[in-house]
Motif scaffolding. Sequence first.
Motif, short mmCIF file in Angstrom:
data_model
loop_
_atom_site.label_atom_id
_atom_site.label_comp_id
_atom_site.label_asym_id
_atom_site.label_seq_id
_atom_site.Cartn_x
_atom_site.Cartn_y
_atom_site.Cartn_z
N THR A 14 0.85 -1.18 0.00
CA THR A 14 0.00 0.00 0.00
C THR A 14 0.89 1.24 0.00
O THR A 14 2.04 1.18 0.44
N LYS A 15 0.37 2.33 -0.50
CA LYS A 15 1.18 3.54 -0.64
C LYS A 15 0.30 4.77 -0.59
O LYS A 15 -0.91 4.70 -0.85
N ASP A 16 0.92 5.89 -0.25
CA ASP A 16 0.20 7.16 -0.23
C ASP A 16 1.21 8.29 -0.30
O ASP A 16 2.31 8.19 0.24
N ALA A 17 0.84 9.35 -0.95
CA ALA A 17 1.68 10.55 -1.03
C ALA A 17 0.77 11.75 -1.18
O ALA A 17 -0.29 11.66 -1.79
N ASN A 18 1.20 12.85 -0.59
CA ASN A 18 0.42 14.07 -0.79
C ASN A 18 1.01 14.84 -1.97
O ASN A 18 2.13 14.58 -2.40
N TYR A 19 0.25 15.76 -2.47
CA TYR A 19 0.70 16.56 -3.60
C TYR A 19 1.67 17.62 -3.08
O TYR A 19 1.45 18.18 -2.00
N PRO A 20 2.76 17.91 -3.79
CA PRO A 20 3.73 18.90 -3.29
C PRO A 20 3.09 20.27 -3.04
O PRO A 20 2.21 20.71 -3.78
N ASP A 21 3.57 20.92 -1.97
CA ASP A 21 3.08 22.26 -1.67
C ASP A 21 3.79 23.27 -2.58
O ASP A 21 4.55 22.88 -3.48
N ILE A 22 3.57 24.53 -2.33
CA ILE A 22 4.12 25.58 -3.18
C ILE A 22 5.65 25.59 -3.16
O ILE A 22 6.29 26.08 -4.08
N HIS A 23 6.25 25.01 -2.11
CA HIS A 23 7.70 24.96 -1.99
C HIS A 23 8.27 23.63 -2.49
O HIS A 23 9.47 23.40 -2.40
N GLY A 24 7.42 22.76 -3.00
CA GLY A 24 7.86 21.48 -3.54
C GLY A 24 8.01 20.40 -2.49
O GLY A 24 8.49 19.31 -2.79
N LYS A 25 7.61 20.66 -1.27
CA LYS A 25 7.73 19.66 -0.20
C LYS A 25 6.50 18.74 -0.20
O LYS A 25 5.38 19.19 -0.40
N TYR A 26 6.77 17.47 0.02
CA TYR A 26 5.70 16.47 0.05
C TYR A 26 6.13 15.35 0.98
O TYR A 26 7.28 15.28 1.41
N SER A 27 5.21 14.47 1.29
CA SER A 27 5.55 13.26 2.04
C SER A 27 4.98 12.06 1.30
O SER A 27 3.96 12.16 0.63
N SER A 28 5.71 10.97 1.41
CA SER A 28 5.25 9.74 0.80
C SER A 28 5.49 8.59 1.78
O SER A 28 6.47 8.60 2.51
N VAL A 29 4.57 7.64 1.78
CA VAL A 29 4.63 6.50 2.68
C VAL A 29 4.26 5.26 1.88
O VAL A 29 3.33 5.29 1.08
N ALA A 30 5.00 4.18 2.11
CA ALA A 30 4.68 2.92 1.46
C ALA A 30 4.94 1.77 2.43
O ALA A 30 5.91 1.80 3.19
N VAL A 31 4.05 0.80 2.42
CA VAL A 31 4.26 -0.43 3.18
C VAL A 31 4.82 -1.44 2.19
O VAL A 31 4.22 -1.69 1.14
N VAL A 32 5.98 -1.99 2.54
CA VAL A 32 6.71 -2.85 1.62
C VAL A 32 6.85 -4.24 2.22
O VAL A 32 7.23 -4.39 3.38
N LYS A 33 6.57 -5.24 1.42
CA LYS A 33 6.75 -6.63 1.84
C LYS A 33 8.07 -7.12 1.26
O LYS A 33 8.33 -6.96 0.07
N LEU A 34 8.92 -7.70 2.14
CA LEU A 34 10.23 -8.19 1.74
C LEU A 34 10.38 -9.66 2.13
O LEU A 34 9.69 -10.13 3.03
N SER A 35 11.31 -10.33 1.46
CA SER A 35 11.66 -11.67 1.91
C SER A 35 12.35 -11.51 3.27
O SER A 35 12.91 -10.46 3.58
N ILE A 36 12.31 -12.52 4.09
CA ILE A 36 12.89 -12.43 5.43
C ILE A 36 14.39 -12.15 5.35
O ILE A 36 14.92 -11.38 6.14
#
Length: 105
Positions: A53-75
């Motif tokens: 799953t993933k989510d990101a906001n749209y960059p603000d006027i200064h180009g700053k944004y945040s992004s988050v992702a849940v990643v599944k990996l092999s052990i």
Amino acid sequence: MGFKKAAILFPSLIALGVLYLIYTSFYPTDSFYKEDFEFITKIELPKSANIITKDANYPDIHGKYSSVAVVKLSINDYNVLLDRIKKDSSFTPQSHIGTSSIYHE
């Protein structure tokens, strides 16, 4: 007859391209999150990584944004990545990247 098809085809392709760019600016592709991870951490995301799953906001006027992702990996990849993060002095307990953000089975 060829000019009529071209007169419809080329503007349609341009419109589809613009729509795709608009769509991906609001809903980035998985490659965006992989590149973001690698740019911020300076660590290559393991090949076994699967974005759940993933989510990101749209960059603000200064180009700053945040992004988050849940990643599944092999052990194995999870343990290698965790060990590398523990040994890297650029990661601190206050860093936004932590084991709670990484899912493994």
